[in-house]
Design an enzyme around this catalytic site. Structure first.
Site, mmCIF file in Angstrom:
data_model
loop_
_atom_site.group_PDB
_atom_site.id
_atom_site.type_symbol
_atom_site.label_atom_id
_atom_site.label_comp_id
_atom_site.label_asym_id
_atom_site.label_seq_id
_atom_site.Cartn_x
_atom_site.Cartn_y
_atom_site.Cartn_z
ATOM 1 N N LYS A 9 0.862 -1.185 0.000
ATOM 2 C CA LYS A 9 0.000 0.000 0.000
ATOM 3 C C LYS A 9 0.894 1.230 0.000
ATOM 4 C CE LYS A 9 -3.247 2.540 2.979
ATOM 5 N NZ LYS A 9 -4.134 2.985 1.896
ATOM 6 N N LYS A 188 4.702 8.334 1.356
ATOM 7 C CA LYS A 188 5.041 7.647 0.119
ATOM 8 C C LYS A 188 6.453 7.069 0.163
ATOM 9 C CE LYS A 188 4.797 8.418 -4.895
ATOM 10 N NZ LYS A 188 4.539 9.408 -5.964
ATOM 11 N N SER A 189 6.677 5.978 -0.544
ATOM 12 C CA SER A 189 7.984 5.326 -0.681
ATOM 13 C C SER A 189 8.519 4.796 0.645
ATOM 14 C CB SER A 189 9.013 6.274 -1.322
ATOM 15 O OG SER A 189 8.569 6.714 -2.591
ATOM 16 N N ARG A 190 7.628 4.565 1.586
ATOM 17 C CA ARG A 190 7.995 4.047 2.913
ATOM 18 C C ARG A 190 8.874 5.020 3.704
ATOM 19 N NH1 ARG A 190 4.331 1.329 1.550
ATOM 20 N NH2 ARG A 190 4.109 -0.929 1.771
ATOM 21 N N LEU A 191 8.909 6.283 3.290
ATOM 22 C CA LEU A 191 9.655 7.302 4.036
ATOM 23 C C LEU A 191 8.683 7.978 5.005
ATOM 24 C CD1 LEU A 191 11.844 8.772 1.152
ATOM 25 C CD2 LEU A 191 12.449 7.030 2.853
#
Length: 212
Positions: A9, A188-191
């Site tokens: 996700k 977003k982008s797991r950041l």
């Protein structure tokens, strides 16, 4: 067929930065809780409670927050349940709120104490009658032969107390006095954004950003 490894996700609903967060973690928590309630999420007051017993083995369960003020976070339970027994030997716990739809998590740690009897009495009196009878009927966390035991106990105490069951002596409130808070906002982008609060000088809080 989708596998577990394929489930992903992208978190893009909001952000959390130091300038927009409250200097007091309790106020920041109350803001997020109010937003979860306003969003009409399913059981926004549900929280995971983690305790550790004398043997060092952790356990978790979901309970409901029933109060939050400058003194701490309150929930109610059976004092003779597994969590009650574990808190009696190790009065420290961790709480976690996960508001999936808002892509938010709050983690809270601290020392736990029982609230006073008058507070427990006052809350117990507000519960629905069936819930008050249930507090008597269920020997929480104990092995029972079948559901029929619960039904029989409920009938027994219902007949005994009628419309006015008192608070059982083994049931009441706990308060967690927080000494660590963490707020997680999916990005977003797991950041992801992670802000941690820990006690600072002069009774205030030190706010720190953690890497996701």
């Amino acid at each position: 067929m989708t596998t577990l490894a394929d489930l992903r996700k992208s978190y893009e609903r909001a952000e959390l930065d130091e300038a927009a967060s409250d200097a007091d973690p309790r106020l920041q928590f109350e803001r997020w809780l109010d937003e979860a309630i306003a969003a009409q999420l399913p059981e926004p007051n549900a929280m995971t409670l983690a305790t550790v017993g004398a043997g060092g083995r952790p356990s978790t369960r979901v309970v409901l927050i029933k109060g939050c003020d400058a003194r701490g976070i309150v929930w109610f339970s059976n004092y003779e349940s597994r969590k009650g027994r574990e808190l009696s030997v190790n009065p420290h716990a961790a709480l976690q709120f996960h508001w999936v739809e808002l892509e938010r998590v709050v983690r809270i740690e601290g020392k736990v104490e029982k609230i006073d009897a008058a507070e427990s009495d006052a809350y117990f009196a507000t519960r629905p009658l069936d819930s008050r009878i249930g507090a008597w009927a269920s020997p929480q966390s104990q092995v029972i032969a079948s559901r029929a035991v619960l039904v029989a106990n409920a009938a027994k105490y219902g007949a005994q107390f009628l419309l006015a069951p008192p608070r059982p002596p083994h049931w009441g409130g706990y308060r967690l006095v927080a000494d660590a808070w963490e707020f997680w906002q999916g990005r977003k982008s797991r950041l992801h954004d992670r802000l941690r609060y820990r006690p600072g000088g002069s009774g205030g809080w030190l706010r720190e950003r953690l890497a996701p």
